[in-house]
Design an enzyme around this catalytic site. Structure first.
Site, PDB file in Angstrom:
ATOM      1  N   HIS A   9       0.865  -1.173   0.000  1.00 27.38           N
ATOM      2  CA  HIS A   9       0.000   0.000   0.000  1.00 27.38           C
ATOM      3  C   HIS A   9       0.908   1.232   0.000  1.00 27.38           C
ATOM      4  O   HIS A   9       1.814   1.343   0.845  1.00 27.38           O
ATOM      5  CB  HIS A   9      -0.881   0.025   1.240  1.00 27.38           C
ATOM      6  N   HIS A 168      27.495  -1.622  11.010  1.00 25.44           N
ATOM      7  CA  HIS A 168      26.233  -0.987  10.611  1.00 25.44           C
ATOM      8  C   HIS A 168      25.498  -1.949   9.688  1.00 25.44           C
ATOM      9  O   HIS A 168      25.857  -3.117   9.553  1.00 25.44           O
ATOM     10  CB  HIS A 168      26.497   0.354   9.927  1.00 25.44           C
TER      11      HIS A 168
END
Length: 323
Positions: A9, A168
Site C-alpha cells: 500500500h 552498521h
C-alpha cells in the site's frame, strides 16, 4: 535467478527497495507494485501482470507483500493458484526479510526454498528496547563481553574491512551473509575505551554472530593463540587504516583489506563519494601495499571493485593542489 516482486500500500515497496539497494547493492529481477490512494484492485492487477512479464524468469517468482489480506496480497493470490508449484508469497515484508531474500538468491534456486528460509530472519529482526519488554522465550542471549575459548587452532579471517561507521547495516546483513563469520571483531584502541560505543556495537550484532571490541594489542595476542580459536571465522572491522597497519605489523595474517567507507573531516580530501583521505591515510595505505596487502574497494559485495591505486593518486593530487 528467482525473480522478486515487492508489493505494498503506498510507496512502501519502492522505499524498501531503495533501502535494500543501499545495504546489499542494486538487484536484478526485482520489481515493485504499489497501490496508491486513487487506485483500486484492477489497477494493482494490471501492475502485477506488467511486473511479472518484465522478469527474466516468470516461473520462479517470490512475492514479498506488506499486509496479509490487503489488496496487493489479494490480487497476487488471485494469480497464485495457477502457479503455486513454483511461486511463493510472504507477507509482513520488512528489511531483514528483504536482505535475507537477496542473499538467498545467490545459493537457492526456487521461490519455495527462499520463502521458507527467510521467515526466521524476518521474525528475528523484530526486537524491543528495553529488553525486558521482550517475551522471555524470544529474548536473545546477551553478546559475550570476552572472546571465549574453543577448540585448538587459530582464527580464519573471512573479511578485514576499513569502515569509519564500523558495525552498521551493510556489515550486519550483506557482508555477514556473504562471508558467514562466527564473530565480528572491532579492532580499535579508541572504541575499546568507549563503553557506550562498545555496547552499541555488541547490540548491533546480527543473529547468531557474536560481536566484540578489542584494542589492537589484544587482537595481536588473540591472532597468535593457536589453542582456542579453531573453527572460528572472524570478520575484522577497523575504523581507520592506521589501526589496520598496526594490526598487520603486529603479526595478524591478513592478505586483503576491504576498503568500504572513510568519513570526511577537516584536512581530508574526498576522491569519491564514500572515501576521504588525509596525507597520513595515504601514507598508511602505501605502507600496507608495500608489505603486501591487497585492497578490495567495495561498499557491498555486489558492487564492482574500485581501483585503489587510482583513488589514492587522485587523493594525493587533490592534497598537493591544496598546499
Amino acid at each position: 535467478m528467482v525473480g522478486m516482486i515487492l508489493a505494498s500500500h503506498g510507496n512502501f515497496a519502492e522505499g524498501i527497495l531503495q533501502s535494500g539497494a543501499m545495504i546489499f547493492g542494486e538487484q536484478e529481477n526485482v520489481k515493485t507494485v504499489t497501490l496508491m490512494p486513487n487506485e483500486g484492485p484492477a489497477d494493482v492487477k494490471a501492475k502485477l501482470e506488467k511486473a511479472i512479464t518484465s522478469l527474466d524468469d516468470q516461473e520462479e517468482v517470490l512475492f514479498l507483500v506488506d499486509l496479509w489480506g490487503g489488496t496487493p496480497f489479494n490480487q497476487i493470490n488471485n494469480l497464485f493458484e495457477a502457479h503455486k508449484d513454483k511461486w511463493a508469497i510472504v507477507a509482513g515484508m520488512n528489511l531483514p526479510m528483504l536482505i535475507e531474500a537477496y542473499a538467498s538468491r545467490l545459493s537457492m534456486n526456487t521461490a519455495h526454498e527462499i520463502a521458507a528460509h527467510i521467515l526466521a530472519t524476518a521474525k528475528e529482526g523484530v526486537k524491543i528496547r528495553p529488553e525486558e519488554l521482550m517475551p522471555e522465550e524470544s529474548t536473545a542471549a546477551a553478546p559475550a563481553q570476552e572472546i571465549n575459548a574453543g577448540a585448538p587452532g587459530t582464527f580464519k579471517y573471512v573479511l578485514a574491512r576499513i569502515d569509519s561507521r564500523l558495525l552498521h547495516g551493510q556489515i550486519a546483513t550483506a557482508w555477514t551473509k556473504t562471508t558467514q563469520p562466527t564473530r565480528i571483531i572491532v579492532v580499535s584502541d579508541a572504541v575499546a575505551k568507549d563503553d557506550l560505543r562498545k555496547k552499541l556495537i555488541q547490540q548491533a550484532a546480527p543473529p547468531g554472530v557474536k560481536a566484540h571490541v578489542v584494542p589492537v594489542d589484544q587482537m595481536i595476542r588473540l591472532a597468535k593463540d593457536d589453542q582456542h580459536f579453531g573453527g572460528q571465522r572472524a570478520l575484522l572491522l577497523f575504523e581507520n587504516p592506521q589501526d589496520a597497519l598496526k594490526t598487520v605489523e603486529g603479526g595478524v595474517p591478513l592478505k586483503t583489506i576491504n576498503v568500504g567507507s572513510m568519513a570526511h573531516s577537516p584536512g581530508k580530501v574526498q576522491p569519491n563519494k564514500v572515501l576521504a583521505f588525509s596525507q597520513d591515510d595515504i601514507d598508511t595505505f602505501n605502507k600496507l601495499k608495500k608489505i603486501g596487502l591487497a585492497f578490495d574497494v567495495r561498499k557491498v559485495p555486489n558492487d564492482s571493485k574500485g581501483d585503489m591505486d587510482e583513488i589514492i593518486k587522485k587523493a594525493q593530487d587533490e592534497l598537493n593542489r591544496l598546499r
